[in-house]
Design an enzyme around this catalytic site. Structure first.
Site, PDB file in Angstrom:
ATOM      1  N   ASP A  17      18.630  58.104 -10.540  1.00  0.00           N
ATOM      2  CA  ASP A  17      17.745  59.113 -11.128  1.00  0.00           C
ATOM      3  C   ASP A  17      17.152  58.636 -12.460  1.00  0.00           C
ATOM      4  OD1 ASP A  17      16.470  61.575 -11.158  1.00  0.00           O
ATOM      5  OD2 ASP A  17      18.092  62.568 -12.234  1.00  0.00           O
TER       6      ASP A  17
ATOM      7  N   ASN B  20      12.325  66.812  -2.648  1.00  0.00           N
ATOM      8  CA  ASN B  20      11.464  65.948  -3.459  1.00  0.00           C
ATOM      9  C   ASN B  20      10.033  65.911  -2.938  1.00  0.00           C
ATOM     10  OD1 ASN B  20      14.080  63.430  -3.905  1.00  0.00           O
ATOM     11  ND2 ASN B  20      13.624  65.253  -5.144  1.00  0.00           N
TER      12      ASN B  20
ATOM     13  N   ARG C 265       6.840  67.587  -4.534  1.00  0.00           N
ATOM     14  CA  ARG C 265       6.174  67.064  -5.721  1.00  0.00           C
ATOM     15  C   ARG C 265       4.723  66.680  -5.396  1.00  0.00           C
ATOM     16  NH1 ARG C 265      11.121  63.069  -7.761  1.00  0.00           N
ATOM     17  NH2 ARG C 265      12.621  64.744  -8.184  1.00  0.00           N
TER      18      ARG C 265
ATOM     19  N   ARG D  63      24.878  66.626 -11.594  1.00  0.00           N
ATOM     20  CA  ARG D  63      24.813  67.366 -10.341  1.00  0.00           C
ATOM     21  C   ARG D  63      24.658  66.375  -9.180  1.00  0.00           C
ATOM     22  NH1 ARG D  63      19.748  69.439 -12.929  1.00  0.00           N
ATOM     23  NH2 ARG D  63      18.006  68.166 -12.205  1.00  0.00           N
TER      24      ARG D  63
END
Length: 216
Positions: A13, A61, A64, A171
């Site tokens: 990430d 995702n 986006r 997370r």
């Protein structure tokens, strides 16, 4: 010496935040995460890790902007092309019936040995935890009495010993919920494109001190 996990999960990430910090568009960050992935793969192979799972992108995702979704889809394709020059038993897991799944990765829906194999490498591409569990829920609702690990769509991925996440977020983001139930979870604050081998060594040093009980 470190205690070496059989299976490490990787959540790479921070690509977009890394790019923004350098006055680049968000989508530019994904390509800078490719080389770190190969370096990490080689380090894990040398250390004797048996299986490595990378979180490519999720179904969430794909909400986006299209310029970002195209960028991370291309990064996943490029990552697999880079691994094609290595030794790995490669598997891609995700909702392949969706137009968001790159057609270039369809040949890897079944595990494919590249070179001498040596190490299992899994990519989660257009992955969703609900998609993963759906087949198991259907089977269980029909009265089947089997281990859930044999029923989920990601059944060819083993239990994860250690999950390492870059980018500072605490997370799991839906990362293989069945295989990660007893995983130890280590977070690195640096963004993924700033990967350093020491990140892995720090995680392994921490993991070596954990009391692995699997609930027992």
């Amino acid at each position: 010496m470190y205690r070496i996990p059989n299976h490490i999960g990787i959540i790479p990430d921070g690509n977009r935040r890394w790019a923004q910090n350098r006055n680049m568009p968000k989508e530019a960050g994904y390509s800078y995460g490719l080389e770190p992935g190969i370096v990490l793969y080689r380090l894990c192979r040398e250390l004797g890790v048996k299986e490595l799972t990378f979180y490519g992108f999720t179904q969430d995702n794909t909400k986006r902007p299209s310029v970002q979704t195209e960028a991370f889809k291309k990064a996943c394709i490029d990552a697999v092309k880079m691994l094609e020059k290595e030794d790995a038993d490669l598997l891609v897991i995700g909702n392949y019936n969706s137009p968001m799944f790159p057609k270039e990765l369809l040949p890897y829906l079944s595990r494919k040995t590249i070179g001498e194999g040596k190490m299992k490498v899994n990519f989660l591409v257009n992955y969703g935890w609900q998609w993963d569990l759906n087949s198991a829920l259907k089977a269980l609702s029909n009265g089947e009495k089997r281990d859930i690990l044999d029923l989920i769509s990601s059944k060819d991925i083993s239990r994860i010993d250690l999950i390492i996440r870059w980018g500072g977020r605490r997370r799991l983001s839906g990362f293989l919920p069945v295989q990660s139930i007893y995983s130890d979870f280590y977070v690195i604050d640096d963004y993924w494109p700033d990967f350093k081998p020491q990140h892995l060594y720090d995680a392994l040093e921490w993991y070596s001190k954990q009391d692995i009980t699997l609930g027992g």
